[in-house]
Design a protein around this motif. Structure first.
Motif, PDB file in Angstrom:
ATOM      1  N   SER A  37       0.848  -1.187   0.000  1.00  0.00           N
ATOM      2  CA  SER A  37       0.000   0.000   0.000  1.00  0.00           C
ATOM      3  C   SER A  37       0.883   1.236   0.000  1.00  0.00           C
ATOM      4  O   SER A  37       1.927   1.269   0.635  1.00  0.00           O
ATOM      5  CB  SER A  37      -0.896   0.015   1.238  1.00  0.00           C
ATOM      6  OG  SER A  37      -1.779  -1.067   1.207  1.00  0.00           O
ATOM      7  N   GLY A  38       0.437   2.243  -0.711  1.00  0.00           N
ATOM      8  CA  GLY A  38       1.188   3.483  -0.747  1.00  0.00           C
ATOM      9  C   GLY A  38       0.638   4.409  -1.807  1.00  0.00           C
ATOM     10  O   GLY A  38      -0.503   4.267  -2.244  1.00  0.00           O
ATOM     11  N   ARG A  39       1.479   5.343  -2.213  1.00  0.00           N
ATOM     12  CA  ARG A  39       1.081   6.311  -3.222  1.00  0.00           C
ATOM     13  C   ARG A  39       2.176   6.428  -4.264  1.00  0.00           C
ATOM     14  O   ARG A  39       3.357   6.344  -3.943  1.00  0.00           O
ATOM     15  CB  ARG A  39       0.812   7.661  -2.583  1.00  0.00           C
ATOM     16  CG  ARG A  39      -0.412   7.642  -1.705  1.00  0.00           C
ATOM     17  CD  ARG A  39      -0.716   8.994  -1.199  1.00  0.00           C
ATOM     18  NE  ARG A  39      -0.003   9.156   0.080  1.00  0.00           N
ATOM     19  CZ  ARG A  39       0.006  10.257   0.773  1.00  0.00           C
ATOM     20  NH1 ARG A  39      -0.612  11.322   0.337  1.00  0.00           N
ATOM     21  NH2 ARG A  39       0.640  10.315   1.919  1.00  0.00           N
ATOM     22  N   ILE A  40       1.762   6.617  -5.493  1.00  0.00           N
ATOM     23  CA  ILE A  40       2.704   6.929  -6.557  1.00  0.00           C
ATOM     24  C   ILE A  40       2.360   8.327  -7.060  1.00  0.00           C
ATOM     25  O   ILE A  40       1.226   8.787  -6.915  1.00  0.00           O
ATOM     26  CB  ILE A  40       2.661   5.905  -7.714  1.00  0.00           C
ATOM     27  CG1 ILE A  40       1.256   5.819  -8.320  1.00  0.00           C
ATOM     28  CG2 ILE A  40       3.142   4.552  -7.260  1.00  0.00           C
ATOM     29  CD1 ILE A  40       1.194   4.954  -9.558  1.00  0.00           C
ATOM     30  N   THR A  41       3.347   8.988  -7.606  1.00  0.00           N
ATOM     31  CA  THR A  41       3.124  10.323  -8.146  1.00  0.00           C
ATOM     32  C   THR A  41       3.280  10.263  -9.657  1.00  0.00           C
ATOM     33  O   THR A  41       4.309   9.819 -10.166  1.00  0.00           O
ATOM     34  CB  THR A  41       4.120  11.333  -7.553  1.00  0.00           C
ATOM     35  OG1 THR A  41       3.980  11.327  -6.129  1.00  0.00           O
ATOM     36  CG2 THR A  41       3.870  12.729  -8.087  1.00  0.00           C
ATOM     37  N   VAL A  42       2.243  10.692 -10.361  1.00  0.00           N
ATOM     38  CA  VAL A  42       2.279  10.800 -11.809  1.00  0.00           C
ATOM     39  C   VAL A  42       2.342  12.291 -12.122  1.00  0.00           C
ATOM     40  O   VAL A  42       1.444  13.050 -11.739  1.00  0.00           O
ATOM     41  CB  VAL A  42       1.029  10.173 -12.452  1.00  0.00           C
ATOM     42  CG1 VAL A  42       1.108  10.264 -13.968  1.00  0.00           C
ATOM     43  CG2 VAL A  42       0.863   8.726 -11.999  1.00  0.00           C
ATOM     44  N   THR A  43       3.409  12.715 -12.765  1.00  0.00           N
ATOM     45  CA  THR A  43       3.580  14.131 -13.079  1.00  0.00           C
ATOM     46  C   THR A  43       3.262  14.340 -14.556  1.00  0.00           C
ATOM     47  O   THR A  43       3.862  13.708 -15.421  1.00  0.00           O
ATOM     48  CB  THR A  43       5.012  14.591 -12.758  1.00  0.00           C
ATOM     49  OG1 THR A  43       5.284  14.298 -11.377  1.00  0.00           O
ATOM     50  CG2 THR A  43       5.184  16.079 -13.007  1.00  0.00           C
ATOM     51  N   ALA A  72      -2.457  -0.219  -3.753  1.00  0.00           N
ATOM     52  CA  ALA A  72      -2.371  -1.173  -2.639  1.00  0.00           C
ATOM     53  C   ALA A  72      -2.313  -2.596  -3.174  1.00  0.00           C
ATOM     54  O   ALA A  72      -3.339  -3.161  -3.530  1.00  0.00           O
ATOM     55  CB  ALA A  72      -3.569  -1.011  -1.709  1.00  0.00           C
ATOM     56  N   GLY A  73      -1.117  -3.145  -3.290  1.00  0.00           N
ATOM     57  CA  GLY A  73      -0.955  -4.519  -3.717  1.00  0.00           C
ATOM     58  C   GLY A  73      -1.672  -4.837  -5.011  1.00  0.00           C
ATOM     59  O   GLY A  73      -2.417  -5.801  -5.090  1.00  0.00           O
ATOM     60  N   VAL A 124      -2.933  -0.918 -11.484  1.00  0.00           N
ATOM     61  CA  VAL A 124      -2.244   0.363 -11.284  1.00  0.00           C
ATOM     62  C   VAL A 124      -2.566   1.300 -12.447  1.00  0.00           C
ATOM     63  O   VAL A 124      -2.864   2.484 -12.254  1.00  0.00           O
ATOM     64  CB  VAL A 124      -0.720   0.167 -11.121  1.00  0.00           C
ATOM     65  CG1 VAL A 124       0.013   1.507 -11.143  1.00  0.00           C
ATOM     66  CG2 VAL A 124      -0.408  -0.589  -9.834  1.00  0.00           C
ATOM     67  N   ALA A 125      -2.532   0.780 -13.682  1.00  0.00           N
ATOM     68  CA  ALA A 125      -2.859   1.603 -14.855  1.00  0.00           C
ATOM     69  C   ALA A 125      -4.288   2.123 -14.763  1.00  0.00           C
ATOM     70  O   ALA A 125      -4.551   3.293 -15.059  1.00  0.00           O
ATOM     71  CB  ALA A 125      -2.652   0.801 -16.138  1.00  0.00           C
ATOM     72  N   GLN A 126      -5.206   1.279 -14.354  1.00  0.00           N
ATOM     73  CA  GLN A 126      -6.601   1.698 -14.200  1.00  0.00           C
ATOM     74  C   GLN A 126      -6.731   2.781 -13.127  1.00  0.00           C
ATOM     75  O   GLN A 126      -7.451   3.760 -13.309  1.00  0.00           O
ATOM     76  CB  GLN A 126      -7.498   0.504 -13.840  1.00  0.00           C
ATOM     77  CG  GLN A 126      -8.956   0.871 -13.650  1.00  0.00           C
ATOM     78  CD  GLN A 126      -9.598   1.443 -14.895  1.00  0.00           C
ATOM     79  OE1 GLN A 126      -9.435   0.907 -15.972  1.00  0.00           O
ATOM     80  NE2 GLN A 126     -10.304   2.551 -14.757  1.00  0.00           N
TER      81      GLN A 126
END
Length: 181
Positions: free
Chosen positions: A112-118, A129-130, A136-138
């Motif tokens: 679980s966590g966060r990604i940053t898309v710039t 989260a897993g 992830v793409a969705q």
């Protein structure tokens, strides 16, 4: 300061279009970051290794340095920071076509966590989260669609692809920049 990686074609005009950049974890265990290119197919491949615990160790600084040190002829890289770089494939189109970028997520979220898309220099946080690469793409497409990216539609047409398509068809518009941290 951490920022994503910006790849810029070394060829001006339409000669710089349709370059595919593959960023992936290597199964062959090269040095920390290894960059190859195929000029004929306009493909640049950036491979990185994991540490002995299977954790990603490739940083923005490492990928930028490797791409620029190895004298890749198709493009140059810029960006700085210790943010980790994750697997993705990016392909751009160009003049005379509707501008579009496909971002292919090749690694899922292990925790679980966060990604940053710039996008266009503006960071957007996406919770994960897993999830599989397709999930992830969705999540990225859903988040970016909900907030709106000016001048572009954002979709998840299939699998692990996030597609950005210009709302101005068949026109050479300013190139979209997308990075994933």
């Amino acid at each position: 300061m951490n920022q994503g990686i910006t790849f810029t074609s070394k060829a001006a005009g339409s000669a710089g279009n349709s370059i595919t950049i593959n960023i992936k974890e290597s199964l062959t265990n090269p040095p920390d970051v290894f960059v190859t290119e195929n000029v004929d197919s306009k493909t640049v491949t950036i491979e990185f290794t994991s540490d002995d615990r299977g954790r990603n160790t490739a940083t923005v600084d490492g990928v930028v340095a490797a791409a620029n040190t190895l004298e890749v002829t198709l493009l140059s890289a810029s960006g700085m920071g210790t943010s980790l770089v994750y697997s993705a494939t990016v392909k751009t189109s160009g003049a005379g076509e509707t501008e579009s970028v496909d971002l292919t997520v090749e690694t899922g979220a292990r925790a679980s966590g966060r990604i940053t898309v710039t996008v266009f220099g503006i960071p957007h946080v996406v919770s994960v989260a897993g999830q599989t690469p397709s999930q992830v793409a969705q999540a990225i497409a859903t988040q970016l669609t909900s907030i709106g990216i000016p001048g572009y539609t954002v979709t998840n047409p299939s699998g692990a692809i996030v597609r950005f398509v210009s709302l101005t068809p068949n026109t050479n518009v300013p190139d979209i920049t997308v990075s994933l941290n």
